[in-house]
Design a protein around this motif. Structure first.
Motif, PDB file in Angstrom:
ATOM      1  N   PRO A  46       0.831  -1.214   0.000  1.00  0.00           N
ATOM      2  CA  PRO A  46       0.000   0.000   0.000  1.00  0.00           C
ATOM      3  C   PRO A  46       0.860   1.257   0.000  1.00  0.00           C
ATOM      4  CG  PRO A  46      -0.022  -1.047   2.160  1.00  0.00           C
ATOM      5  CD  PRO A  46       0.696  -1.990   1.239  1.00  0.00           C
ATOM      6  N   GLU A  47       0.312   2.323  -0.587  1.00  0.00           N
ATOM      7  CA  GLU A  47       1.050   3.585  -0.653  1.00  0.00           C
ATOM      8  C   GLU A  47       1.236   4.200   0.726  1.00  0.00           C
ATOM      9  OE1 GLU A  47      -0.697   6.274  -3.438  1.00  0.00           O
ATOM     10  OE2 GLU A  47      -0.538   4.862  -5.119  1.00  0.00           O
ATOM     11  N   GLN A  48       0.222   4.076   1.576  1.00  0.00           N
ATOM     12  CA  GLN A  48       0.318   4.632   2.921  1.00  0.00           C
ATOM     13  C   GLN A  48      -0.078   3.577   3.943  1.00  0.00           C
ATOM     14  OE1 GLN A  48      -2.229   8.174   2.491  1.00  0.00           O
ATOM     15  NE2 GLN A  48      -0.381   9.404   2.726  1.00  0.00           N
ATOM     16  N   THR A  49       0.645   3.570   5.060  1.00  0.00           N
ATOM     17  CA  THR A  49       0.363   2.594   6.110  1.00  0.00           C
ATOM     18  C   THR A  49       0.232   3.294   7.454  1.00  0.00           C
ATOM     19  OG1 THR A  49       2.737   2.201   6.448  1.00  0.00           O
ATOM     20  CG2 THR A  49       1.573   0.710   4.951  1.00  0.00           C
ATOM     21  N   GLU A  50      -0.372   2.569   8.385  1.00  0.00           N
ATOM     22  CA  GLU A  50      -0.440   3.054   9.766  1.00  0.00           C
ATOM     23  C   GLU A  50      -0.008   1.924  10.689  1.00  0.00           C
ATOM     24  OE1 GLU A  50      -5.230   2.643  10.403  1.00  0.00           O
ATOM     25  OE2 GLU A  50      -4.494   4.317   9.181  1.00  0.00           O
ATOM     26  N   ILE A  51       0.514   2.284  11.830  1.00  0.00           N
ATOM     27  CA  ILE A  51       1.114   1.327  12.764  1.00  0.00           C
ATOM     28  C   ILE A  51       0.251   1.219  14.018  1.00  0.00           C
ATOM     29  CG2 ILE A  51       3.189   0.761  14.097  1.00  0.00           C
ATOM     30  CD1 ILE A  51       3.684   0.874  11.083  1.00  0.00           C
ATOM     31  N   GLU A  52       0.074  -0.012  14.493  1.00  0.00           N
ATOM     32  CA  GLU A  52      -0.655  -0.241  15.751  1.00  0.00           C
ATOM     33  C   GLU A  52       0.144  -1.245  16.568  1.00  0.00           C
ATOM     34  OE1 GLU A  52      -4.556  -2.812  16.876  1.00  0.00           O
ATOM     35  OE2 GLU A  52      -4.882  -1.276  15.338  1.00  0.00           O
ATOM     36  N   THR A  53       0.466  -0.893  17.799  1.00  0.00           N
ATOM     37  CA  THR A  53       1.282  -1.771  18.642  1.00  0.00           C
ATOM     38  C   THR A  53       0.515  -2.197  19.887  1.00  0.00           C
ATOM     39  OG1 THR A  53       3.343  -0.747  17.877  1.00  0.00           O
ATOM     40  CG2 THR A  53       3.446  -1.977  19.924  1.00  0.00           C
ATOM     41  N   LYS A  54       0.555  -3.510  20.151  1.00  0.00           N
ATOM     42  CA  LYS A  54      -0.008  -4.072  21.378  1.00  0.00           C
ATOM     43  C   LYS A  54       1.006  -5.044  21.952  1.00  0.00           C
ATOM     44  CE  LYS A  54      -5.041  -3.860  20.717  1.00  0.00           C
ATOM     45  NZ  LYS A  54      -6.278  -4.674  20.694  1.00  0.00           N
ATOM     46  N   GLY A  55       1.570  -4.725  23.098  1.00  0.00           N
ATOM     47  CA  GLY A  55       2.555  -5.606  23.704  1.00  0.00           C
ATOM     48  C   GLY A  55       3.734  -5.841  22.784  1.00  0.00           C
ATOM     49  N   ASP A  56       3.991  -7.101  22.469  1.00  0.00           N
ATOM     50  CA  ASP A  56       5.117  -7.464  21.602  1.00  0.00           C
ATOM     51  C   ASP A  56       4.749  -7.506  20.124  1.00  0.00           C
ATOM     52  OD1 ASP A  56       7.109  -7.716  23.531  1.00  0.00           O
ATOM     53  OD2 ASP A  56       6.562  -9.782  24.013  1.00  0.00           O
ATOM     54  N   ILE A  57       3.545  -7.092  19.779  1.00  0.00           N
ATOM     55  CA  ILE A  57       3.093  -7.165  18.383  1.00  0.00           C
ATOM     56  C   ILE A  57       2.920  -5.765  17.797  1.00  0.00           C
ATOM     57  CG2 ILE A  57       1.335  -8.027  16.785  1.00  0.00           C
ATOM     58  CD1 ILE A  57       2.758 -10.271  18.285  1.00  0.00           C
ATOM     59  N   THR A  58       3.509  -5.546  16.649  1.00  0.00           N
ATOM     60  CA  THR A  58       3.251  -4.323  15.885  1.00  0.00           C
ATOM     61  C   THR A  58       2.586  -4.713  14.578  1.00  0.00           C
ATOM     62  OG1 THR A  58       5.085  -3.079  16.841  1.00  0.00           O
ATOM     63  CG2 THR A  58       4.273  -2.346  14.709  1.00  0.00           C
ATOM     64  N   LEU A  59       1.388  -4.167  14.341  1.00  0.00           N
ATOM     65  CA  LEU A  59       0.662  -4.406  13.093  1.00  0.00           C
ATOM     66  C   LEU A  59       0.909  -3.251  12.135  1.00  0.00           C
ATOM     67  CD1 LEU A  59      -2.912  -5.647  14.112  1.00  0.00           C
ATOM     68  CD2 LEU A  59      -1.128  -6.975  13.009  1.00  0.00           C
ATOM     69  N   ILE A  60       1.168  -3.572  10.881  1.00  0.00           N
ATOM     70  CA  ILE A  60       1.272  -2.561   9.831  1.00  0.00           C
ATOM     71  C   ILE A  60       0.031  -2.712   8.957  1.00  0.00           C
ATOM     72  CG2 ILE A  60       2.613  -1.708   7.863  1.00  0.00           C
ATOM     73  CD1 ILE A  60       4.416  -3.796  10.373  1.00  0.00           C
ATOM     74  N   LYS A  61      -0.774  -1.657   8.892  1.00  0.00           N
ATOM     75  CA  LYS A  61      -2.050  -1.723   8.180  1.00  0.00           C
ATOM     76  C   LYS A  61      -2.079  -0.728   7.026  1.00  0.00           C
ATOM     77  CE  LYS A  61      -4.910  -2.958  12.204  1.00  0.00           C
ATOM     78  NZ  LYS A  61      -6.087  -2.538  12.994  1.00  0.00           N
ATOM     79  N   SER A  62      -2.843  -1.063   5.996  1.00  0.00           N
ATOM     80  CA  SER A  62      -3.086  -0.133   4.902  1.00  0.00           C
ATOM     81  C   SER A  62      -3.964   1.000   5.400  1.00  0.00           C
ATOM     82  CB  SER A  62      -3.782  -0.852   3.746  1.00  0.00           C
ATOM     83  OG  SER A  62      -4.324   0.078   2.832  1.00  0.00           O
ATOM     84  N   SER A  63      -3.536   2.245   5.140  1.00  0.00           N
ATOM     85  CA  SER A  63      -4.336   3.392   5.543  1.00  0.00           C
ATOM     86  C   SER A  63      -5.653   3.463   4.766  1.00  0.00           C
ATOM     87  CB  SER A  63      -3.554   4.695   5.313  1.00  0.00           C
ATOM     88  OG  SER A  63      -2.386   4.701   6.087  1.00  0.00           O
ATOM     89  N   GLN A  64      -5.661   2.857   3.591  1.00  0.00           N
ATOM     90  CA  GLN A  64      -6.832   2.940   2.721  1.00  0.00           C
ATOM     91  C   GLN A  64      -8.003   2.109   3.237  1.00  0.00           C
ATOM     92  OE1 GLN A  64      -5.956   2.091  -1.364  1.00  0.00           O
ATOM     93  NE2 GLN A  64      -7.986   2.657  -2.083  1.00  0.00           N
ATOM     94  N   ASP A  65      -7.712   0.825   3.556  1.00  0.00           N
ATOM     95  CA  ASP A  65      -8.821  -0.049   3.963  1.00  0.00           C
ATOM     96  C   ASP A  65      -8.642  -0.682   5.340  1.00  0.00           C
ATOM     97  OD1 ASP A  65      -6.839  -1.915   3.488  1.00  0.00           O
ATOM     98  OD2 ASP A  65      -7.802  -2.806   1.728  1.00  0.00           O
ATOM     99  N   GLY A  66      -7.547  -0.358   6.022  1.00  0.00           N
ATOM    100  CA  GLY A  66      -7.336  -0.887   7.364  1.00  0.00           C
ATOM    101  C   GLY A  66      -6.884  -2.328   7.412  1.00  0.00           C
ATOM    102  N   GLN A  67      -6.621  -2.928   6.236  1.00  0.00           N
ATOM    103  CA  GLN A  67      -6.211  -4.330   6.196  1.00  0.00           C
ATOM    104  C   GLN A  67      -4.771  -4.467   6.680  1.00  0.00           C
ATOM    105  OE1 GLN A  67      -6.240  -6.096   2.296  1.00  0.00           O
ATOM    106  NE2 GLN A  67      -5.354  -8.013   2.990  1.00  0.00           N
ATOM    107  N   ALA A  68      -4.520  -5.476   7.533  1.00  0.00           N
ATOM    108  CA  ALA A  68      -3.167  -5.752   7.998  1.00  0.00           C
ATOM    109  C   ALA A  68      -2.343  -6.330   6.852  1.00  0.00           C
ATOM    110  CB  ALA A  68      -3.202  -6.727   9.171  1.00  0.00           C
ATOM    111  N   VAL A  69      -1.217  -5.703   6.547  1.00  0.00           N
ATOM    112  CA  VAL A  69      -0.356  -6.169   5.458  1.00  0.00           C
ATOM    113  C   VAL A  69       0.916  -6.832   5.979  1.00  0.00           C
ATOM    114  CG1 VAL A  69      -1.244  -4.505   3.784  1.00  0.00           C
ATOM    115  CG2 VAL A  69       0.712  -3.875   5.204  1.00  0.00           C
ATOM    116  N   ALA A  70       1.262  -6.540   7.239  1.00  0.00           N
ATOM    117  CA  ALA A  70       2.459  -7.136   7.831  1.00  0.00           C
ATOM    118  C   ALA A  70       2.363  -7.012   9.343  1.00  0.00           C
ATOM    119  CB  ALA A  70       3.721  -6.443   7.317  1.00  0.00           C
ATOM    120  N   LEU A  71       3.205  -7.775  10.033  1.00  0.00           N
ATOM    121  CA  LEU A  71       3.291  -7.631  11.478  1.00  0.00           C
ATOM    122  C   LEU A  71       4.690  -8.008  11.939  1.00  0.00           C
ATOM    123  CD1 LEU A  71       3.059 -10.632  13.170  1.00  0.00           C
ATOM    124  CD2 LEU A  71       0.803 -10.513  12.142  1.00  0.00           C
TER     125      LEU A  71
END
Length: 201
Positions: free
Chosen positions: A23-48
């Protein structure tokens, strides 16, 4: 889904790629030892990323890690322990398979490229190939979308000079086979190779 670890470069972190999309733009969400990388467009997790990975999945050598049901179960458990609501849906089918080149035609916009129709057993793929020795009727090694090449490159759906291409017909050198010839050209398999079967070197 592809999984990597690079302790020397990154530390004790499991790098999990969930999709081949970038995705062109991503957003990061962290919980404990997990960091999710999500598409800013649709919120789909693309990596962790799984930090302190060893305590969740055990020890692995640096590089690409073979995907197994056991490893996926451990990653799923790590997500749940850290309160991350994400169901891992994983395709365990082989990504390097024997293909049969059904047809070959010249690329309309590139002299050195050909458009090949390749039967890989479960489906027929259109693959743009630049190898000088590719011909219809050959049995070849196909890296399907999602495959991780020995070089670390991930095979993605692409468009080459305006023509869609899904996968790659591989050379011995690209597969990092011993005694691979220096000259350009795909690896042509014996005629009795079973179409759709996994290729192992």
């Amino acid at each position: 889904m592809n999984v990597f670890i690079n302790k020397n470069g990154v530390g004790d972190v499991l790098l999990v790629q969930l999709t081949t999309e970038r995705p062109e733009q991503t957003e990061i969400e962290t919980k404990g030892d997990i960091t999710l990388i999500k598409s800013s467009q649709d919120g789909q997790a693309v990596a962790l990323n799984v930090f302190n990975a060893t305590q969740y999945v055990g020890e692995y050598a640096d590089g690409s890690i073979e995907l197994t049901p056991e490893l996926v179960a451990k990653i799923q458990e790590a997500l749940e322990k850290n309160g991350v609501s994400l169901e891992l849906n994983v395709d365990f089918s082989p990504k390097f398979v024997v293909g049969h080149v059904v047809s070959k035609e010249k690329h309309p916009n590139a002299d050195k490229l050909n458009i090949c129709t390749v039967n890989v057993g479960s489906e027929t793929l259109q693959i743009v190939c630049g190898a000088p020795n590719v011909e219809s009727g050959q049995k070849v090694v196909v890296a399907k979308v999602g495959a991780v090449m020995p070089s670390g490159m991930i095979i993605r759906d692409a468009e080459l000079r305006g023509v869609p291409s899904s996968g790659m017909i591989c050379s011995a050198k690209e597969l990092d086979l011993p005694d691979a010839p220096a000259e350009k050209g795909i690896l042509v398999l014996a005629g009795d190779a079973e179409v759709g079967s996994a290729f192992t070197n």
